[in-house]
Write a protein that holds these residues in place. Structure first.
Motif, PDB file in Angstrom:
ATOM      1  N   VAL B  45       1.036  -1.204   0.047  1.00  0.00           N
ATOM      2  CA  VAL B  45       0.015   0.085  -0.046  1.00  0.00           C
ATOM      3  C   VAL B  45       0.802   1.376   0.086  1.00  0.00           C
ATOM      4  O   VAL B  45       1.988   1.300   0.522  1.00  0.00           O
ATOM      5  CB  VAL B  45      -0.803  -0.034   1.200  1.00  0.00           C
ATOM      6  N   THR B  47       0.753   5.699   0.070  1.00  0.00           N
ATOM      7  CA  THR B  47      -0.038   6.837   0.291  1.00  0.00           C
ATOM      8  C   THR B  47       0.721   8.013  -0.031  1.00  0.00           C
ATOM      9  O   THR B  47       1.693   8.289   0.705  1.00  0.00           O
ATOM     10  CB  THR B  47      -0.828   7.279   1.624  1.00  0.00           C
ATOM     11  N   GLY B  50      -0.874  13.872  -0.163  1.00  0.00           N
ATOM     12  CA  GLY B  50      -2.085  14.506  -0.662  1.00  0.00           C
ATOM     13  C   GLY B  50      -2.865  13.678  -1.496  1.00  0.00           C
ATOM     14  O   GLY B  50      -3.831  13.816  -1.946  1.00  0.00           O
ATOM     15  N   TRP B  51      -2.312  12.387  -1.745  1.00  0.00           N
ATOM     16  CA  TRP B  51      -2.979  11.408  -2.652  1.00  0.00           C
ATOM     17  C   TRP B  51      -4.032  10.414  -1.831  1.00  0.00           C
ATOM     18  O   TRP B  51      -3.553  10.479  -0.788  1.00  0.00           O
ATOM     19  CB  TRP B  51      -1.991  10.409  -3.310  1.00  0.00           C
ATOM     20  N   PRO B  52      -4.931   9.656  -2.435  1.00  0.00           N
ATOM     21  CA  PRO B  52      -5.671   8.802  -1.771  1.00  0.00           C
ATOM     22  C   PRO B  52      -4.694   7.582  -1.642  1.00  0.00           C
ATOM     23  O   PRO B  52      -3.784   7.607  -2.422  1.00  0.00           O
ATOM     24  CB  PRO B  52      -6.977   8.417  -2.672  1.00  0.00           C
ATOM     25  N   THR B  53      -5.373   6.554  -0.713  1.00  0.00           N
ATOM     26  CA  THR B  53      -4.516   5.488  -0.501  1.00  0.00           C
ATOM     27  C   THR B  53      -4.717   4.378  -1.757  1.00  0.00           C
ATOM     28  O   THR B  53      -5.631   4.221  -2.136  1.00  0.00           O
ATOM     29  CB  THR B  53      -4.666   4.821   0.800  1.00  0.00           C
ATOM     30  N   ARG B  55      -3.713   0.614  -3.269  1.00  0.00           N
ATOM     31  CA  ARG B  55      -3.391  -0.826  -2.776  1.00  0.00           C
ATOM     32  C   ARG B  55      -3.146  -1.685  -3.678  1.00  0.00           C
ATOM     33  O   ARG B  55      -3.547  -1.698  -4.973  1.00  0.00           O
ATOM     34  CB  ARG B  55      -4.650  -1.298  -2.017  1.00  0.00           C
ATOM     35  N   THR B 124       6.276   7.621   6.657  1.00  0.00           N
ATOM     36  CA  THR B 124       6.359   6.137   7.353  1.00  0.00           C
ATOM     37  C   THR B 124       6.501   4.956   6.528  1.00  0.00           C
ATOM     38  O   THR B 124       5.927   4.959   5.555  1.00  0.00           O
ATOM     39  CB  THR B 124       4.884   5.927   8.272  1.00  0.00           C
ATOM     40  N   LEU B 138       4.737  -0.846   2.785  1.00  0.00           N
ATOM     41  CA  LEU B 138       4.039   0.291   2.824  1.00  0.00           C
ATOM     42  C   LEU B 138       4.708   1.784   3.024  1.00  0.00           C
ATOM     43  O   LEU B 138       5.611   1.623   3.672  1.00  0.00           O
ATOM     44  CB  LEU B 138       3.071   0.007   4.296  1.00  0.00           C
ATOM     45  N   HIS B 140       3.973   5.788   3.242  1.00  0.00           N
ATOM     46  CA  HIS B 140       2.803   6.806   3.748  1.00  0.00           C
ATOM     47  C   HIS B 140       3.561   7.933   3.896  1.00  0.00           C
ATOM     48  O   HIS B 140       4.492   8.228   4.791  1.00  0.00           O
ATOM     49  CB  HIS B 140       2.220   6.457   4.955  1.00  0.00           C
ATOM     50  N   GLY B 141       3.445   8.971   2.848  1.00  0.00           N
ATOM     51  CA  GLY B 141       4.004  10.262   2.967  1.00  0.00           C
ATOM     52  C   GLY B 141       2.941  11.398   3.096  1.00  0.00           C
ATOM     53  O   GLY B 141       1.866  11.403   2.519  1.00  0.00           O
ATOM     54  N   SER B 142       3.272  12.316   4.193  1.00  0.00           N
ATOM     55  CA  SER B 142       2.201  13.430   4.154  1.00  0.00           C
ATOM     56  C   SER B 142       2.818  14.716   4.265  1.00  0.00           C
ATOM     57  O   SER B 142       3.837  15.075   4.839  1.00  0.00           O
ATOM     58  CB  SER B 142       1.403  13.284   5.278  1.00  0.00           C
ATOM     59  N   PRO B 143       2.240  15.742   3.650  1.00  0.00           N
ATOM     60  CA  PRO B 143       2.912  17.127   3.615  1.00  0.00           C
ATOM     61  C   PRO B 143       2.969  17.711   5.180  1.00  0.00           C
ATOM     62  O   PRO B 143       1.807  17.465   5.792  1.00  0.00           O
ATOM     63  CB  PRO B 143       1.926  17.865   2.726  1.00  0.00           C
TER      64      PRO B 143
END
Lengths: 146, 146
Positions: B45, B47, B50-53, B55, B124, B138, B140-143
């Motif tokens: 998975v 993310t 700014g994108w949706p996840t 899978r 993460t 997995l 997961h990156g977020s601004p």
């Protein structure tokens, strides 16, 4: 899902329950219940949407204090939930569809009077089994569509 | 860090190397190398900020195709990296301090001519040991600061 044959039966359901307990504590804005959900250790980590990453139980707990102090109402509709169990570790990915009202709960900012706003957050939650139950060790939420 | 005594010696260093290989593939915009970093399965998975996840390996791979097609230059300075190993699972949290130029690499958008922009992403990365090596399952990156 998960690695076939590697997990005890029912582990996925246990993780789903632990994940649900996390969001129940969040909706209730209940610090004591939230503290029960987490492993209270140096290795826990939280990234709230738009926030820098916070490490260690003291900072993680402080973030929940701050969020609960400024939230008069919050409701989650969880969609697209996926659980992977891998031995004594598990992770859950899902979308948080959030309806919330800001402001102190003590200021009379009840859901029926305060202005509600909606948002969507993509979340990753990592759990570790401590021998008795699953404990949250990582929560990462990020805004979708920014 | 990690649960004391629960991991083989050197596991943390192996995870750090696997994590570094992920960012090396990203900086090189090399799809073949990126594919080697990941577990190619239904449970992976991603993310992106700014994108949706997304899978499953097919969608995860497609996202890297799209990102590499629109990136003429990207450089990461990784800070505040924390590795936790828990049996055959490990997770890395860190800040990605990014310098990048958009546009197709084929359009002559080289780093010395294209406009560079900077950003910070909280990330993460979860890895699983497949018996031979650590594979990314997995990202997961977020601004930060939105």
């Amino acid at each position: 899902m998960g690695t076939p044959g590697a997990e005890p039966p029912g582990a996925e359901e246990e993780v789903r329950a632990a994940n649900a307990a996390f969001y129940a504590a969040f909706e209730a804005c209940d610090l004591d219940v939230m503290a029960e959900v987490w492993e209270r250790s140096d290795r826990v980590v939280v990234t709230h949407p738009g926030w820098p990453t916070l490490r260690g139980w003291q900072k993680v707990f402080g973030s929940w204090e701050a969020i609960f102090r400024n939230t008069s109402f919050i409701q989650f509709v969880l969609t697209d939930e996926q659980v992977v169990v891998c031995g004594a570790t598990a992770w859950v990915t899902l979308d948080e569809n959030i309806l919330q009202a800001q402001g102190s709960p003590d200021e009379g900012g009840a859901a029926d009077t305060a202005e509600l706003s909606g948002s969507r957050v993509a979340a990753t939650n990592v759990f570790v089994h401590d021998g008795a139950r699953w404990r949250l060790v990582l929560h990462h939420g990020s805004p979708v569509g920014v």
